[in-house]
Design a protein around this motif. Structure first.
Motif, PDB file in Angstrom:
ATOM      1  N   SER A  74       0.875  -1.170   0.000  1.00 35.44           N
ATOM      2  CA  SER A  74       0.000   0.000   0.000  1.00 35.44           C
ATOM      3  C   SER A  74       0.911   1.219   0.000  1.00 35.44           C
ATOM      4  O   SER A  74       1.268   1.759   1.045  1.00 35.44           O
ATOM      5  CB  SER A  74      -0.911  -0.018   1.231  1.00 35.44           C
ATOM      6  OG  SER A  74      -1.844   1.029   1.158  1.00 35.44           O
ATOM      7  N   MET A  87      -6.516   6.887   2.107  1.00 32.93           N
ATOM      8  CA  MET A  87      -6.409   5.490   2.509  1.00 32.93           C
ATOM      9  C   MET A  87      -6.984   4.702   1.350  1.00 32.93           C
ATOM     10  O   MET A  87      -8.190   4.725   1.100  1.00 32.93           O
ATOM     11  CB  MET A  87      -7.226   5.287   3.787  1.00 32.93           C
ATOM     12  CG  MET A  87      -6.870   4.114   4.629  1.00 32.93           C
ATOM     13  SD  MET A  87      -5.168   4.132   5.177  1.00 32.93           S
ATOM     14  CE  MET A  87      -4.787   2.468   4.731  1.00 32.93           C
ATOM     15  N   ALA A  91      -5.317  -1.283   0.860  1.00 32.67           N
ATOM     16  CA  ALA A  91      -5.019  -1.650   2.245  1.00 32.67           C
ATOM     17  C   ALA A  91      -6.113  -2.541   2.824  1.00 32.67           C
ATOM     18  O   ALA A  91      -5.824  -3.541   3.497  1.00 32.67           O
ATOM     19  CB  ALA A  91      -4.850  -0.391   3.089  1.00 32.67           C
ATOM     20  N   THR A 101       0.535  -6.359   4.888  1.00 34.94           N
ATOM     21  CA  THR A 101       0.768  -5.223   4.008  1.00 34.94           C
ATOM     22  C   THR A 101       1.948  -4.398   4.497  1.00 34.94           C
ATOM     23  O   THR A 101       2.110  -4.203   5.698  1.00 34.94           O
ATOM     24  CB  THR A 101      -0.493  -4.325   3.963  1.00 34.94           C
ATOM     25  OG1 THR A 101      -1.602  -5.118   3.547  1.00 34.94           O
ATOM     26  CG2 THR A 101      -0.323  -3.170   3.006  1.00 34.94           C
ATOM     27  N   TYR A 103       3.097  -0.681   4.431  1.00 36.74           N
ATOM     28  CA  TYR A 103       2.508   0.641   4.217  1.00 36.74           C
ATOM     29  C   TYR A 103       3.602   1.678   4.037  1.00 36.74           C
ATOM     30  O   TYR A 103       4.621   1.637   4.726  1.00 36.74           O
ATOM     31  CB  TYR A 103       1.657   1.050   5.434  1.00 36.74           C
ATOM     32  CG  TYR A 103       0.496   0.142   5.692  1.00 36.74           C
ATOM     33  CD1 TYR A 103      -0.704   0.330   5.021  1.00 36.74           C
ATOM     34  CD2 TYR A 103       0.591  -0.915   6.589  1.00 36.74           C
ATOM     35  CE1 TYR A 103      -1.782  -0.508   5.243  1.00 36.74           C
ATOM     36  CE2 TYR A 103      -0.482  -1.760   6.819  1.00 36.74           C
ATOM     37  CZ  TYR A 103      -1.661  -1.560   6.145  1.00 36.74           C
ATOM     38  OH  TYR A 103      -2.721  -2.394   6.367  1.00 36.74           O
ATOM     39  N   SER A 104       3.369   2.628   3.140  1.00 38.64           N
ATOM     40  CA  SER A 104       4.273   3.774   3.062  1.00 38.64           C
ATOM     41  C   SER A 104       3.863   4.755   4.162  1.00 38.64           C
ATOM     42  O   SER A 104       2.718   4.793   4.598  1.00 38.64           O
ATOM     43  CB  SER A 104       4.230   4.426   1.683  1.00 38.64           C
ATOM     44  OG  SER A 104       2.916   4.831   1.369  1.00 38.64           O
ATOM     45  N   GLN A 109      -1.933   6.398   6.426  1.00 37.66           N
ATOM     46  CA  GLN A 109      -1.482   5.013   6.552  1.00 37.66           C
ATOM     47  C   GLN A 109      -0.843   4.755   7.907  1.00 37.66           C
ATOM     48  O   GLN A 109      -1.000   3.678   8.473  1.00 37.66           O
ATOM     49  CB  GLN A 109      -0.570   4.641   5.399  1.00 37.66           C
ATOM     50  CG  GLN A 109      -1.334   4.699   4.090  1.00 37.66           C
ATOM     51  CD  GLN A 109      -0.813   3.788   3.026  1.00 37.66           C
ATOM     52  OE1 GLN A 109      -1.591   3.016   2.502  1.00 37.66           O
ATOM     53  NE2 GLN A 109       0.466   3.860   2.698  1.00 37.66           N
ATOM     54  N   ARG A 113      -2.297   1.990  10.331  1.00 37.00           N
ATOM     55  CA  ARG A 113      -1.391   0.957  10.845  1.00 37.00           C
ATOM     56  C   ARG A 113      -1.384   0.977  12.367  1.00 37.00           C
ATOM     57  O   ARG A 113      -1.436  -0.058  13.029  1.00 37.00           O
ATOM     58  CB  ARG A 113       0.006   1.188  10.275  1.00 37.00           C
ATOM     59  CG  ARG A 113       1.047   0.088  10.468  1.00 37.00           C
ATOM     60  CD  ARG A 113       1.688  -0.031  11.819  1.00 37.00           C
ATOM     61  NE  ARG A 113       2.190   1.187  12.370  1.00 37.00           N
ATOM     62  CZ  ARG A 113       3.460   1.446  12.583  1.00 37.00           C
ATOM     63  NH1 ARG A 113       4.378   0.585  12.259  1.00 37.00           N
ATOM     64  NH2 ARG A 113       3.807   2.579  13.158  1.00 37.00           N
ATOM     65  N   GLN A 120       1.987  -4.012  11.757  1.00 40.01           N
ATOM     66  CA  GLN A 120       2.229  -4.107  10.319  1.00 40.01           C
ATOM     67  C   GLN A 120       3.343  -3.113   9.975  1.00 40.01           C
ATOM     68  O   GLN A 120       3.396  -2.025  10.536  1.00 40.01           O
ATOM     69  CB  GLN A 120       0.956  -3.786   9.539  1.00 40.01           C
ATOM     70  CG  GLN A 120      -0.210  -4.702   9.843  1.00 40.01           C
ATOM     71  CD  GLN A 120      -0.030  -6.094   9.300  1.00 40.01           C
ATOM     72  OE1 GLN A 120       0.294  -6.274   8.132  1.00 40.01           O
ATOM     73  NE2 GLN A 120      -0.233  -7.094  10.135  1.00 40.01           N
ATOM     74  N   ILE A 122       5.703  -0.253   8.336  1.00 45.07           N
ATOM     75  CA  ILE A 122       5.524   1.018   7.640  1.00 45.07           C
ATOM     76  C   ILE A 122       6.920   1.544   7.309  1.00 45.07           C
ATOM     77  O   ILE A 122       7.838   1.442   8.130  1.00 45.07           O
ATOM     78  CB  ILE A 122       4.712   2.023   8.495  1.00 45.07           C
ATOM     79  CG1 ILE A 122       4.265   3.210   7.644  1.00 45.07           C
ATOM     80  CG2 ILE A 122       5.440   2.440   9.741  1.00 45.07           C
ATOM     81  CD1 ILE A 122       3.125   3.995   8.270  1.00 45.07           C
TER      82      ILE A 122
END
Length: 186
Positions: A74, A87, A91, A101, A103-104, A109, A113, A120, A122
């Protein structure tokens, strides 16, 4: 649409830095010249990565289409205020498919998260080493990947779906927390 400014080039560099066999599957419409450039970049910077581009599919089938994979990406670039607050459906789709996932690191995000318990991963899109470390860790320790996938699935079943009474309210709270920082449209 598969195109520039979506973090794909950074993901390829992360796959390369991980120095492991990886696959990057993309689904969507792609311009011919961008496809050629992406395939060329993949060969140059990530020779151990297999790039596969799939045709778009029906939205109702996306959860099932994601299930065969291990990790969802994502990636939002945060190039503007809207992108930092967005979002994407990805995701939620990955979570409902039972896959973990990466995440950036954008406002939305990170908040999402964190609402998942912060377990998760990031990453900042320009942090190739951090991206690579996540991939290498899960490649070497498949049990930890499975735990992360199960964690995502538990959140999907018990909290992050539209039928959950608190869902709509919490998303609106997140927007209220962050929208004052940017201009609101009437």
């Amino acid at each position: 649409t598969i195109g520039p400014g979506r973090g794909l080039e950074q993901a390829m560099r992360g796959c390369s830095a991980a120095d492991i066999e990886t696959e990057l599957h993309l689904r969507g419409r792609i311009d011919g010249s961008y496809r050629e450039g992406l395939e060329s970049l993949a060969r140059q910077v990530a020779p151990k990565m297999k790039l596969t581009i799939h045709e778009p599919g029906p939205s109702a089938g996306m959860i099932d289409a994601c299930r065969p994979f291990d990790i969802g990406l994502s990636l939002e670039t945060g190039v503007n205020s809207n992108n930092r607050l967005v979002m994407s459906n990805k995701a939620f789709t990955y979570m409902l498919a039972g896959i973990t996932t990466i995440y950036s690191d954008t406002i939305a995000q990170r908040a999402f998260r964190d609402a998942l318990g912060g377990r998760q991963p990031i990453v900042a899109l320009d942090d190739t080493a951090a991206f690579a470390t996540i991939l290498k860790t899960w490649d070497a320790d498949r049990a930890s990947l499975l735990v992360s996938q199960q964690d995502a699935w538990q959140w999907a079943k018990h909290r992050w779906h539209w039928e959950h009474d608190d869902e709509r309210g919490r998303l609106l709270e997140l927007f209220d927390e962050h929208l004052p920082k940017v201009a609101r449209c009437a």
